[in-house]
Write a protein that holds these residues in place. Structure first.
Motif, PDB file in Angstrom:
ATOM      1  N   GLU A 140      -0.397   3.495  12.243  1.00 50.68           N
ATOM      2  CA  GLU A 140       0.425   3.470  11.030  1.00 50.68           C
ATOM      3  C   GLU A 140       0.903   2.049  10.733  1.00 50.68           C
ATOM      4  OE1 GLU A 140       3.522   6.202  11.884  1.00 50.68           O
ATOM      5  OE2 GLU A 140       2.314   7.996  11.471  1.00 50.68           O
ATOM      6  N   LYS A 141       1.263   1.324  11.819  1.00 46.76           N
ATOM      7  CA  LYS A 141       1.722  -0.053  11.635  1.00 46.76           C
ATOM      8  C   LYS A 141       0.608  -0.943  11.106  1.00 46.76           C
ATOM      9  CE  LYS A 141       3.779  -3.899  14.193  1.00 46.76           C
ATOM     10  NZ  LYS A 141       4.224  -4.378  15.520  1.00 46.76           N
ATOM     11  N   GLU A 142      -0.597  -0.766  11.674  1.00 52.18           N
ATOM     12  CA  GLU A 142      -1.725  -1.573  11.217  1.00 52.18           C
ATOM     13  C   GLU A 142      -2.050  -1.284   9.755  1.00 52.18           C
ATOM     14  OE1 GLU A 142      -4.791  -0.567  13.934  1.00 52.18           O
ATOM     15  OE2 GLU A 142      -4.061  -1.895  15.553  1.00 52.18           O
ATOM     16  N   GLU A 143      -1.973   0.000   9.391  1.00 46.32           N
ATOM     17  CA  GLU A 143      -2.227   0.355   7.990  1.00 46.32           C
ATOM     18  C   GLU A 143      -1.164  -0.238   7.078  1.00 46.32           C
ATOM     19  OE1 GLU A 143      -4.111   2.125   4.725  1.00 46.32           O
ATOM     20  OE2 GLU A 143      -4.777   1.706   6.766  1.00 46.32           O
ATOM     21  N   LYS A 144       0.073  -0.167   7.541  1.00 47.86           N
ATOM     22  CA  LYS A 144       1.169  -0.736   6.767  1.00 47.86           C
ATOM     23  C   LYS A 144       1.021  -2.247   6.655  1.00 47.86           C
ATOM     24  CE  LYS A 144       6.219  -0.923   6.640  1.00 47.86           C
ATOM     25  NZ  LYS A 144       7.474  -0.522   7.329  1.00 47.86           N
ATOM     26  N   GLU A 145       0.649  -2.881   7.772  1.00 42.24           N
ATOM     27  CA  GLU A 145       0.467  -4.337   7.762  1.00 42.24           C
ATOM     28  C   GLU A 145      -0.698  -4.732   6.860  1.00 42.24           C
ATOM     29  OE1 GLU A 145      -0.037  -5.321  11.825  1.00 42.24           O
ATOM     30  OE2 GLU A 145       2.146  -5.398  12.261  1.00 42.24           O
ATOM     31  N   ARG A 146      -1.774  -3.910   6.889  1.00 41.31           N
ATOM     32  CA  ARG A 146      -2.913  -4.210   6.004  1.00 41.31           C
ATOM     33  C   ARG A 146      -2.491  -4.164   4.538  1.00 41.31           C
ATOM     34  NH1 ARG A 146      -6.239  -1.626   2.911  1.00 41.31           N
ATOM     35  NH2 ARG A 146      -5.343   0.423   3.450  1.00 41.31           N
ATOM     36  N   LYS A 147      -1.760  -3.113   4.186  1.00 40.39           N
ATOM     37  CA  LYS A 147      -1.284  -3.003   2.804  1.00 40.39           C
ATOM     38  C   LYS A 147      -0.331  -4.146   2.463  1.00 40.39           C
ATOM     39  CE  LYS A 147      -1.745   2.023   2.445  1.00 40.39           C
ATOM     40  NZ  LYS A 147      -1.045   3.318   2.233  1.00 40.39           N
ATOM     41  N   GLU A 148       0.503  -4.495   3.473  1.00 43.52           N
ATOM     42  CA  GLU A 148       1.452  -5.584   3.234  1.00 43.52           C
ATOM     43  C   GLU A 148       0.711  -6.902   3.050  1.00 43.52           C
ATOM     44  OE1 GLU A 148       5.157  -7.456   2.767  1.00 43.52           O
ATOM     45  OE2 GLU A 148       4.509  -5.364   2.637  1.00 43.52           O
ATOM     46  N   ARG A 149      -0.359  -7.113   3.858  1.00 42.40           N
ATOM     47  CA  ARG A 149      -1.151  -8.332   3.703  1.00 42.40           C
ATOM     48  C   ARG A 149      -1.802  -8.392   2.335  1.00 42.40           C
ATOM     49  NH1 ARG A 149      -2.656  -7.185   9.082  1.00 42.40           N
ATOM     50  NH2 ARG A 149      -4.601  -6.221   8.361  1.00 42.40           N
ATOM     51  N   GLU A 150      -2.334  -7.250   1.900  1.00 42.84           N
ATOM     52  CA  GLU A 150      -2.950  -7.219   0.569  1.00 42.84           C
ATOM     53  C   GLU A 150      -1.916  -7.494  -0.516  1.00 42.84           C
ATOM     54  OE1 GLU A 150      -4.759  -3.408   0.291  1.00 42.84           O
ATOM     55  OE2 GLU A 150      -6.477  -3.912   1.589  1.00 42.84           O
ATOM     56  N   ARG A 151      -0.732  -6.882  -0.332  1.00 37.27           N
ATOM     57  CA  ARG A 151       0.324  -7.122  -1.326  1.00 37.27           C
ATOM     58  C   ARG A 151       0.743  -8.591  -1.337  1.00 37.27           C
ATOM     59  NH1 ARG A 151       5.376  -8.042  -1.791  1.00 37.27           N
ATOM     60  NH2 ARG A 151       5.696  -8.074   0.478  1.00 37.27           N
ATOM     61  N   LYS A 152       0.916  -9.150  -0.107  1.00 38.32           N
ATOM     62  CA  LYS A 152       1.310 -10.554  -0.020  1.00 38.32           C
ATOM     63  C   LYS A 152       0.217 -11.463  -0.581  1.00 38.32           C
ATOM     64  CE  LYS A 152       4.505 -10.370   3.881  1.00 38.32           C
ATOM     65  NZ  LYS A 152       4.784 -10.843   5.266  1.00 38.32           N
ATOM     66  N   ALA A 153      -1.049 -11.107  -0.291  1.00 35.64           N
ATOM     67  CA  ALA A 153      -2.138 -11.930  -0.810  1.00 35.64           C
ATOM     68  C   ALA A 153      -2.131 -11.925  -2.338  1.00 35.64           C
ATOM     69  CB  ALA A 153      -3.472 -11.411  -0.288  1.00 35.64           C
ATOM     70  N   ALA A 154      -1.929 -10.738  -2.909  1.00 34.32           N
ATOM     71  CA  ALA A 154      -1.853 -10.647  -4.371  1.00 34.32           C
ATOM     72  C   ALA A 154      -0.652 -11.411  -4.888  1.00 34.32           C
ATOM     73  CB  ALA A 154      -1.793  -9.177  -4.786  1.00 34.32           C
ATOM     74  N   GLU A 155       0.488 -11.258  -4.176  1.00 35.91           N
ATOM     75  CA  GLU A 155       1.702 -11.962  -4.593  1.00 35.91           C
ATOM     76  C   GLU A 155       1.519 -13.474  -4.487  1.00 35.91           C
ATOM     77  OE1 GLU A 155       5.668 -12.376  -5.893  1.00 35.91           O
ATOM     78  OE2 GLU A 155       4.245 -10.703  -5.953  1.00 35.91           O
ATOM     79  N   GLU A 156       0.896 -13.912  -3.372  1.00 37.72           N
ATOM     80  CA  GLU A 156       0.662 -15.349  -3.195  1.00 37.72           C
ATOM     81  C   GLU A 156      -0.296 -15.886  -4.256  1.00 37.72           C
ATOM     82  OE1 GLU A 156      -0.691 -15.767   0.769  1.00 37.72           O
ATOM     83  OE2 GLU A 156       1.301 -15.472   1.688  1.00 37.72           O
ATOM     84  N   GLU A 157      -1.305 -15.097  -4.586  1.00 39.22           N
ATOM     85  CA  GLU A 157      -2.236 -15.531  -5.636  1.00 39.22           C
ATOM     86  C   GLU A 157      -1.514 -15.668  -6.970  1.00 39.22           C
ATOM     87  OE1 GLU A 157      -5.748 -16.711  -7.492  1.00 39.22           O
ATOM     88  OE2 GLU A 157      -5.115 -16.647  -5.391  1.00 39.22           O
ATOM     89  N   ARG A 158      -0.652 -14.671  -7.255  1.00 37.55           N
ATOM     90  CA  ARG A 158       0.134 -14.758  -8.491  1.00 37.55           C
ATOM     91  C   ARG A 158       1.049 -15.982  -8.470  1.00 37.55           C
ATOM     92  NH1 ARG A 158       5.031 -13.734 -10.055  1.00 37.55           N
ATOM     93  NH2 ARG A 158       5.644 -12.923  -7.998  1.00 37.55           N
TER      94      ARG A 158
END
Length: 283
Positions: A140-158
């Motif tokens: 669950e943590k890895e899945e959450k971290e993956r989603k968080e990484r994707e969110r952060k990557a999108a946020e960082e790109e923005r």
């Protein structure tokens, strides 16, 4: 001698009887006492028989001692056997006690082993449940971290795009500002230069008014360093080079003036507070 015949016969008969009884082993008590009627004249006969009596007594004592020793041996043997029986009984009791203790210890160890086995089973079960829980939580943590990484990557790109846009805007604004500042600086530099030239000329005019000259100073010059306070007060005058007579006169003229003209503009005054200038007499 006729008077002693009766006692001698009697004594002989008694000793003979005692000897016979001793040899037969039928008596172990003391022999009967010798009659007191014996006279001293029969001392030799009595003495001869006394040896037999003493031998008799000795044999009795030896017999008693043998019997006593035999009885003592019997008693000691009985005591030894009793000790052996008691030792055997004590050994049996000790063996029984040890057997009971060994059985109790074996039972205790068995219970301890069963307890440890149960504890080990519970521990392994807990570890299995814990491992399953940790694996689930980790997933669950890895899945959450993956989603968080994707969110952060999108946020960082923005943010990167926004930052790039802001940087470009700032660069353009900075270039425009720098151009404006440079234009203002050039204008101010010209203004300051003009003001500096103006006040330098005013300072020289003030010195000329207070300078006392003569014909010997014609064609000569003196370079001074003058330090001023913010209100134009002269704080120090130093001769850098030039004619000695003219330099003394120029120094005196500056001190006589006391204050010299200075600009109220800080950037102009900054260049006037420690100024070098050349004094030449107007002749």
């Amino acid at each position: 001698m006729g008077n002693f015949k009766g006692p001698l016969v009697t004594s002989g008969a008694l000793h003979l009887g005692l000897f016979v009884m001793l040899m037969a082993g039928d008596i172990f008590s003391s022999p009967p006492p010798i009659p007191e009627a014996l006279d001293v004249n029969v001392v030799q006969a009595v003495a001869i028989d006394q040896a037999a009596v003493e031998e008799y007594y000795q044999r009795i004592e030896d017999k008693k001692e043998a019997v006593r020793r035999a009885e003592q041996q019997k008693i000691e043997e009985a005591q030894r056997k009793a000790r052996e029986v008691e030792q055997k009984r004590q050994q049996q009791l000790e063996d029984k006690r040890r057997a009971e203790a060994a059985a109790a210890d074996a039972l205790r160890k068995k219970k301890e082993q069963e307890k440890k086995a149960e504890e080990e089973r519970k521990r392994k079960e807990q570890e299995r449940l814990k491992a399953e829980k940790e694996a689930k939580e980790r997933k669950e943590k890895e899945e959450k971290e993956r989603k968080e990484r994707e969110r952060k990557a999108a946020e960082e790109e923005r943010k990167r795009k926004e930052a790039a846009e802001r940087a470009e805007q700032e660069r353009q604004m900075q270039e425009q500002l720098q151009a404006e500042q440079q234009a203002r600086a050039r204008a101010r530099s010209r203004q300051v230069l003009s003001e500096l030239q103006k006040y330098t000329a005013l300072i020289k005019q003030t010195i000329q008014r207070h300078l006392i000259v003569d014909a010997s100073m014609k064609g000569k010059s003196c370079r001074l360093n003058i330090r001023l306070a913010s209100n134009g007060l002269v704080t120090q005058v130093s001769v850098l080079q030039g004619d000695a007579i003219l330099c003394r006169a120029a120094q005196t003229a500056v001190y006589r003036a006391e204050t010299l003209p200075v600009s109220p503009e800080p950037d102009v005054f900054e260049q006037l507070r420690n100024i070098n200038l050349t004094v030449e007499p107007n002749l």
